[in-house]
Design an enzyme around this catalytic site. Sequence first.
Site: not given
Length: 175
Positions: A7, A68, A141
């Site tokens: 992430d 991501e 996160d």
Amino acid sequence: MRVLGVDPGLTRCGVGVVEGVPGRPCTLVAYHVVRTDPDDDLPNRLLHLDRCLTDLVAEHRPDAVAVERVFSQHNVRTVMGTAQASGIAVLAGARAGLPVQTYTPSEVKAAVTGSGQADKQQMTAMVTRLLRLAEPPRPADAADALALAICHVWRGGTRSRLAAAAQRARRGGAR
């Protein structure tokens, strides 16, 4: 299949590692949050992120990396840092010779919760449940990175197998 999910973020970059096969529950291997100081110079922050991600790839030896995909945000400064961190994550996987796949937030949400509109709490709750954890991974996160890894095991693993089978069929030698 072992997947390292990232992430991306310049101040906090979540990293999660899971093992699993499509259609089955995944197992937690580890999760981390790589932090950089917002007061440091950008090149030093990116170098720190690169070194940490490279070390984590070497330590956990994943079969693939899932990152991501950066999406448009209203705050251009935030999206720039996220995009830079994303590039470092993609590079860390590619440098190790690993397949790297990117996923949009809605793809990850749909894979993990069944709804592309799930909020952070729903995502964290599902990651906790799917990995059979006693407590939710913190900070968010880390949970998001684990969700990316789960998404890749369930979606990317199948996608990779289909692509490999199609390539074998084109060469005339189905296995």
